[in-house]
Write a protein that holds these residues in place. Structure first.
Motif, PDB file in Angstrom:
ATOM      1  N   SER A 172       0.817  -1.118   0.016  1.00 16.81           N
ATOM      2  CA  SER A 172      -0.082  -0.240  -0.114  1.00 16.81           C
ATOM      3  C   SER A 172       0.719   1.104  -0.033  1.00 16.81           C
ATOM      4  O   SER A 172       0.559   2.320  -0.677  1.00 16.81           O
ATOM      5  N   THR A 173       1.900   1.207   0.747  1.00 16.74           N
ATOM      6  CA  THR A 173       2.902   2.314   0.593  1.00 16.74           C
ATOM      7  C   THR A 173       3.716   2.598  -0.586  1.00 16.74           C
ATOM      8  O   THR A 173       3.808   3.729  -0.783  1.00 16.74           O
ATOM      9  N   LYS A 174       4.040   1.188  -0.926  1.00 12.16           N
ATOM     10  CA  LYS A 174       4.954   1.577  -2.213  1.00 12.16           C
ATOM     11  C   LYS A 174       4.076   1.749  -3.508  1.00 12.16           C
ATOM     12  O   LYS A 174       4.575   2.671  -4.207  1.00 12.16           O
ATOM     13  N   TYR A 175       2.832   1.155  -3.601  1.00  7.66           N
ATOM     14  CA  TYR A 175       2.189   1.548  -5.059  1.00  7.66           C
ATOM     15  C   TYR A 175       1.010   2.599  -4.739  1.00  7.66           C
ATOM     16  O   TYR A 175       0.466   2.871  -5.731  1.00  7.66           O
ATOM     17  N   LYS A 176       0.677   2.875  -3.431  1.00  5.58           N
ATOM     18  CA  LYS A 176      -0.431   3.977  -3.265  1.00  5.58           C
ATOM     19  C   LYS A 176      -1.961   3.330  -3.947  1.00  5.58           C
ATOM     20  O   LYS A 176      -2.419   4.142  -4.708  1.00  5.58           O
ATOM     21  N   LEU A 177      -1.940   2.166  -3.687  1.00  2.00           N
ATOM     22  CA  LEU A 177      -3.407   1.607  -4.339  1.00  2.00           C
ATOM     23  C   LEU A 177      -3.735   0.649  -3.119  1.00  2.00           C
ATOM     24  O   LEU A 177      -3.124   0.111  -2.353  1.00  2.00           O
ATOM     25  N   PRO A 178      -5.314   0.284  -3.331  1.00  2.00           N
ATOM     26  CA  PRO A 178      -5.711  -0.532  -2.320  1.00  2.00           C
ATOM     27  C   PRO A 178      -5.352  -1.835  -2.783  1.00  2.00           C
ATOM     28  O   PRO A 178      -4.779  -2.396  -3.928  1.00  2.00           O
ATOM     29  N   VAL A 179      -4.955  -2.814  -1.632  1.00  2.00           N
ATOM     30  CA  VAL A 179      -4.377  -4.231  -1.808  1.00  2.00           C
ATOM     31  C   VAL A 179      -5.398  -5.067  -1.477  1.00  2.00           C
ATOM     32  O   VAL A 179      -6.035  -4.966  -0.310  1.00  2.00           O
ATOM     33  N   LEU A 180      -5.682  -6.142  -2.029  1.00  2.00           N
ATOM     34  CA  LEU A 180      -6.363  -7.233  -1.891  1.00  2.00           C
ATOM     35  C   LEU A 180      -5.436  -8.512  -1.619  1.00  2.00           C
ATOM     36  O   LEU A 180      -4.684  -8.698  -2.557  1.00  2.00           O
ATOM     37  N   LEU A 181      -5.907  -9.301  -0.762  1.00  2.00           N
ATOM     38  CA  LEU A 181      -4.995 -10.530  -0.385  1.00  2.00           C
ATOM     39  C   LEU A 181      -6.038 -11.755  -0.782  1.00  2.00           C
ATOM     40  O   LEU A 181      -7.076 -11.710  -0.062  1.00  2.00           O
ATOM     41  N   LEU A 182      -5.420 -12.793  -1.430  1.00  2.00           N
ATOM     42  CA  LEU A 182      -6.206 -14.034  -1.770  1.00  2.00           C
ATOM     43  C   LEU A 182      -5.380 -15.105  -1.347  1.00  2.00           C
ATOM     44  O   LEU A 182      -4.082 -15.112  -1.705  1.00  2.00           O
ATOM     45  N   VAL A 183      -5.612 -15.922  -0.306  1.00  2.00           N
ATOM     46  CA  VAL A 183      -4.902 -17.012   0.216  1.00  2.00           C
ATOM     47  C   VAL A 183      -5.420 -18.314  -0.444  1.00  2.00           C
ATOM     48  O   VAL A 183      -6.879 -18.508  -0.337  1.00  2.00           O
ATOM     49  N   VAL A 184      -4.773 -19.066  -1.096  1.00  2.00           N
ATOM     50  CA  VAL A 184      -5.238 -20.353  -1.832  1.00  2.00           C
ATOM     51  C   VAL A 184      -4.777 -21.539  -1.101  1.00  2.00           C
ATOM     52  O   VAL A 184      -3.730 -21.604  -0.883  1.00  2.00           O
ATOM     53  N   CYS A 185      -5.713 -22.440  -0.774  1.00  2.00           N
ATOM     54  CA  CYS A 185      -5.416 -23.415  -0.051  1.00  2.00           C
ATOM     55  C   CYS A 185      -6.071 -24.928  -0.767  1.00  2.00           C
ATOM     56  O   CYS A 185      -6.902 -24.868  -1.417  1.00  2.00           O
ATOM     57  N   GLN A 186      -5.475 -26.053  -0.166  1.00  2.00           N
ATOM     58  CA  GLN A 186      -5.984 -27.375  -0.620  1.00  2.00           C
ATOM     59  C   GLN A 186      -6.564 -28.016   0.262  1.00  2.00           C
ATOM     60  O   GLN A 186      -6.979 -29.094  -0.040  1.00  2.00           O
ATOM     61  N   ASP A 187      -6.727 -27.763   1.446  1.00  2.00           N
ATOM     62  CA  ASP A 187      -7.423 -28.354   2.505  1.00  2.00           C
ATOM     63  C   ASP A 187      -8.275 -27.644   3.441  1.00  2.00           C
ATOM     64  O   ASP A 187      -8.117 -26.355   3.649  1.00  2.00           O
ATOM     65  N   ARG A 188      -9.535 -28.010   3.745  1.00  2.00           N
ATOM     66  CA  ARG A 188     -10.486 -27.256   4.465  1.00  2.00           C
ATOM     67  C   ARG A 188     -10.011 -26.677   5.671  1.00  2.00           C
ATOM     68  O   ARG A 188     -10.661 -25.331   6.056  1.00  2.00           O
ATOM     69  N   ALA A 189      -9.409 -27.559   6.787  1.00  2.00           N
ATOM     70  CA  ALA A 189      -8.929 -26.995   7.700  1.00  2.00           C
ATOM     71  C   ALA A 189      -7.994 -25.695   7.454  1.00  2.00           C
ATOM     72  O   ALA A 189      -8.091 -24.723   8.229  1.00  2.00           O
ATOM     73  N   THR A 190      -7.016 -25.930   6.628  1.00  2.00           N
ATOM     74  CA  THR A 190      -6.174 -24.513   6.545  1.00  2.00           C
ATOM     75  C   THR A 190      -6.991 -23.646   5.994  1.00  2.00           C
ATOM     76  O   THR A 190      -6.684 -22.357   6.264  1.00  2.00           O
ATOM     77  N   ALA A 191      -8.001 -23.725   4.937  1.00  2.00           N
ATOM     78  CA  ALA A 191      -8.781 -22.744   4.535  1.00  2.00           C
ATOM     79  C   ALA A 191      -9.582 -21.832   5.578  1.00  2.00           C
ATOM     80  O   ALA A 191      -9.711 -20.810   5.523  1.00  2.00           O
ATOM     81  N   GLU A 192     -10.206 -22.686   6.357  1.00  2.00           N
ATOM     82  CA  GLU A 192     -10.937 -22.135   7.687  1.00  2.00           C
ATOM     83  C   GLU A 192     -10.082 -21.385   8.686  1.00  2.00           C
ATOM     84  O   GLU A 192     -10.545 -20.201   8.889  1.00  2.00           O
ATOM     85  N   TRP A 193      -8.927 -21.850   8.944  1.00  2.00           N
ATOM     86  CA  TRP A 193      -7.861 -20.981   9.545  1.00  2.00           C
ATOM     87  C   TRP A 193      -7.636 -19.852   8.871  1.00  2.00           C
ATOM     88  O   TRP A 193      -7.525 -18.598   9.681  1.00  2.00           O
ATOM     89  N   ALA A 194      -7.173 -19.749   7.533  1.00  2.00           N
ATOM     90  CA  ALA A 194      -6.975 -18.629   6.828  1.00  2.00           C
ATOM     91  C   ALA A 194      -7.980 -17.573   6.787  1.00  2.00           C
ATOM     92  O   ALA A 194      -7.764 -16.288   6.750  1.00  2.00           O
ATOM     93  N   ALA A 195      -9.076 -17.982   6.615  1.00  2.00           N
ATOM     94  CA  ALA A 195     -10.074 -17.137   6.292  1.00  2.00           C
ATOM     95  C   ALA A 195     -10.849 -16.334   7.516  1.00  2.00           C
ATOM     96  O   ALA A 195     -11.228 -15.209   7.577  1.00  2.00           O
ATOM     97  N   ARG A 196     -10.281 -16.812   8.658  1.00  2.00           N
ATOM     98  CA  ARG A 196     -10.706 -16.208  10.223  1.00  2.00           C
ATOM     99  C   ARG A 196      -9.953 -14.827  10.242  1.00  2.00           C
ATOM    100  O   ARG A 196      -8.625 -14.686  10.083  1.00  2.00           O
ATOM    101  N   PRO A 197     -10.678 -13.630  10.389  1.00  2.00           N
ATOM    102  CA  PRO A 197      -9.835 -12.419  10.886  1.00  2.00           C
ATOM    103  C   PRO A 197      -8.888 -12.437  11.787  1.00  2.00           C
ATOM    104  O   PRO A 197      -9.197 -13.111  12.696  1.00  2.00           O
ATOM    105  N   ALA A 198      -7.810 -11.942  11.437  1.00  2.00           N
ATOM    106  CA  ALA A 198      -6.563 -11.969  12.490  1.00  2.00           C
ATOM    107  C   ALA A 198      -6.370 -10.711  12.924  1.00  2.00           C
ATOM    108  O   ALA A 198      -6.103  -9.845  11.927  1.00  2.00           O
ATOM    109  N   SER A 199      -6.560 -10.611  14.249  1.00  2.00           N
ATOM    110  CA  SER A 199      -6.256  -8.967  14.817  1.00  2.00           C
ATOM    111  C   SER A 199      -4.653  -8.822  15.312  1.00  2.00           C
ATOM    112  O   SER A 199      -4.386  -9.705  15.928  1.00  2.00           O
ATOM    113  N   LEU A 200      -4.016  -7.708  15.088  1.00  2.00           N
ATOM    114  CA  LEU A 200      -2.950  -7.452  15.616  1.00  2.00           C
ATOM    115  C   LEU A 200      -3.076  -6.235  16.590  1.00  2.00           C
ATOM    116  O   LEU A 200      -3.721  -5.348  16.430  1.00  2.00           O
ATOM    117  N   GLY A 201      -2.400  -6.461  17.716  1.00  2.00           N
ATOM    118  CA  GLY A 201      -2.434  -5.464  18.721  1.00  2.00           C
ATOM    119  C   GLY A 201      -3.193  -6.073  20.093  1.00  2.00           C
ATOM    120  O   GLY A 201      -3.449  -7.315  20.042  1.00  2.00           O
TER     121      GLY A 201
END
Length: 293
Positions: A94-123
């Motif tokens: 975002s800082t480098k390109y000054k554009l909105p950034v969308l993140l796509l995570v690609v998974c092969q198993d449901r457990a990893t996909a469900e984990w990756a889809a959970r909102p992750a809060s920092l702080g």
């Protein structure tokens, strides 16, 4: 070491950038098809000796003012520290390109996909400064494409369907539909799809073997590295077994006399000839020509 499935899950977007249009539709994401897509450098290294790389980075531009970056990460398992790294990637981009950034995570198993889809809060829990909300593509939401006509309409999406469902029971139908859709395509179209699919399902033995057999039978006209590899393995592990296996996969009956003739042959050149004929023969007797031993 980076695994072939990991590479296939994100590199297919580099080869087919507009694949995200089909993924967005599957995810019910409101998305205007871009007028152009640019593949950007993936190096996020700072001047400090800290190297960070996003797997694939694309820039989507449209005729309006809707340009954005798409960062694609292939995720094979749960990694506790990964949300922090992803948040860094997005902030840096975002800082480098000054554009909105969308993140796509690609998974092969449901457990990893469900984990990756959970909102992750920092702080701190009481007041999270940043929350990560990635899009996730996996076996839980990618289309199951088992119709050759549907696969032929979007070969890249069909390949991604195979990659994301490689560990699922539906993989057989997906791979069969994809191989059937490729039969009438030119070699330049077949080549990358065959490779991405082979890489993507390579971590699942059953799916990998099925794809190799389908390529050998359905795409026998196509002299891919996969076909050559199958032939080399046939020489090393027993050409007679390979011939019988190909005939069985194609649903061709083999009489006991014919089976004995194949298994008793020790001529490597002749066995190789029979293996080539097995790819297109309509009956077991067509393997043999006048003069064969």
């Amino acid at each position: 070491m980076v695994s072939p499935p990991h590479e296939a899950m994100h590199r297919i977007f580099q080869e087919y950038p507009r694949l995200f249009t089909g993924v967005a539709e599957a995810l019910d994401l409101e998305f205007t098809p871009p007028s152009s897509v640019t593949i950007l450098p993936t190096d996020l290294t700072e001047t400090r000796p800290v190297e960070r790389r996003v797997d694939t980075l694309l820039r989507f531009d449209s005729d309006g003012d809707d340009s954005f970056l798409l960062a694609i990460e292939a995720q094979g398992k749960k990694v506790p520290d990964k949300p922090s790294s992803l948040a860094y990637y997005l902030s840096f981009l975002s800082t480098k390109y000054k554009l909105p950034v969308l993140l796509l995570v690609v998974c092969q198993d449901r457990a990893t996909a469900e984990w990756a889809a959970r909102p992750a809060s920092l702080g701190p829990r009481q007041w999270p400064a940043l929350t990560l909300h990635p899009l996730v593509a996996g076996p839980h939401n990618m289309p199951v494409i088992t119709d050759p006509a549907e696969a032929g309409a979007d070969l890249a999406l069909a390949a991604l369907s195979a990659i994301t469902h490689a560990k699922e029971p539906v993989i057989d139908g997906i791979l069969k539909a994809l191989s059937a859709a490729l039969r009438n395509e030119p070699e330049a179209v077949v080549d990358p799809i065959v490779e991405f699919t082979a890489q993507g399902v390579g971590g699942t033995r059953r799916a990998a073997e099925l794809w190799r057999n389908l390529v050998a039978v359905d795409l026998s006209f196509y002299k891919s590295y996969l076909v050559e590899e199958i032939r080399e393995e046939a020489r090393a592990q027993g050409q007679a077994h390979a011939i019988l296996h190909v005939l069985a996969q194609r649903g061709i009956d083999v009489a006991d006399e014919t089976r004995d003739r194949i298994t008793s042959c020790t001529d490597a050149v002749l066995l190789d000839t029979w293996l080539s004929r097995a790819l297109t023969a309509t009956s077991a007797t067509e393997l043999f020509a006048e003069g064969d031993a």
